[in-house]
Design a protein around this motif. Sequence first.
Motif, mmCIF file in Angstrom:
data_model
loop_
_atom_site.group_PDB
_atom_site.id
_atom_site.type_symbol
_atom_site.label_atom_id
_atom_site.label_comp_id
_atom_site.label_asym_id
_atom_site.label_seq_id
_atom_site.Cartn_x
_atom_site.Cartn_y
_atom_site.Cartn_z
ATOM 1 N N CYS A 1 0.806 -1.224 0.000
ATOM 2 C CA CYS A 1 0.000 0.000 0.000
ATOM 3 C C CYS A 1 0.840 1.276 0.000
ATOM 4 N N CYS B 1 3.548 -3.622 8.023
ATOM 5 C CA CYS B 1 2.785 -2.411 7.700
ATOM 6 C C CYS B 1 1.546 -2.287 8.583
ATOM 7 N N CYS C 1 -1.950 -1.848 6.242
ATOM 8 C CA CYS C 1 -2.645 -2.934 5.557
ATOM 9 C C CYS C 1 -2.264 -4.299 6.122
HETATM 10 ZN ZN LIG Z 1 0.683 -1.648 3.648
#
Ligand SMILES: [Zn+2]
Length: 414
Positions: free
Chosen positions: A9, A23, A26
């Motif tokens: 993302c 992350c 996401c």
């Molecule tokens: Zn991400």
Amino acid sequence: MPSSACPECAESTVTTGLREPWCPSCAWNADQTTPVLFGWRWVDRRLHRVAGRLTDAQFAALADGPLSPRAMTVSRAVTLTAAVVLLAGVIAVAALGLWLIFLDFFSLSTVLGLVLVGVAFLLRPRLGRVSDLAGQGVVLEPAQAPQLFGLVERVATAVGAPAPQVVMAGYELNAFTTAVGVRRTRVLCIGLPLWATLEPQERVALLGHELGHFVNGDIRRGPLTQVAETTLGRVAHLFDTDGNAGDGFIGYLTAIITRALGWVVSTVARTLQLLLVWTSQRDSQRAEYLADELAARAGGTDAAVSLADHLVMIESIDTVIRREARAGNGMSAWRDAARTARANLAANLPVLRRLTRHTEVSLYASHPPTGLRAEMLERRPRQAAAVTVAESDLARIDDELAVHQKRVLRELTH
Ligand SMILES: [Zn+2]
Ligand SMILES: [Zn+2]
């Protein structure tokens, strides 16, 4: 914190709580450590995803829906039915054994009967005793800690729970309630390391949560769940023989057949037990959300949320408390150290909460991810504290508990 862009993302990744970058936006690479269930990586990964989906679905259903202790869920119905069937089975084995013993005294059937009675005895439900908990803490007498007992009483009234019959000062950074014996004696164990590191209203929320387990319809407190979760394990153990091969062809054949039968029975029993434990843990997770709701009623929503966040940060808090304990410092030092640790981690809290939705998800987990518990409290209608305490009241309770400090220090550092 150094960060690179997420390949999924393009948001920035972090290394908070995990070895490799992940992350928070996401959840890319957030499942670096999948719990080992079978040891086959692809099966474990798949089951981890199943657990994640079940956890998310339960959260969604409870966040906006009713949260009632009396609701009969599928997982509860399955657990209770299995318990009744297993209990009936054990009783039937015992009855058959007795019948065989007296059928034709004394013959082969008497021996078989004795074996069956022995098996039923080994499979009998065990209800536990207060003395079984001796390793976990010291039992407090009401006369030794009148202030603490008074507060426990107030919180019990506020959440509509019966007061515990036994209160213990525990050695660990946790707290729990349980019910033992035929008469289901209610036990509350408050780990001093946890107690010492909580702020006043968080302590009330903690008591609200724990006492809430007596009224949240938590089937783990009932004797039947214990039957459901342990009987099949004992059956599996009983048939888990590697019988020695006897003499000659017949002996060899008998040993092979016995071993094969034993393997089939124990594998079936173990598989059923696994499914049953996974099923009943769904219901326990629901019970935890309910207990949190009662924590909020007792101590107020804000205190219940910060209690949940305290648990999100528990590893760091554990580290600093042990450090203080090794230095010979007691309860007040633990609290100061925990305050500092919490302040340092405050900025990372959203990321840490998010991470629990990956690291604390498991089919075996009895508790929902701590981050989701905090979010559930924020999503549900806000509650004002039914019980408020002043620092001075709590200082008196700490004086009552301080006599056990040395013992806890020993347990923490050994
Ligand atoms: Zn991400
Ligand atoms: Zn709980």
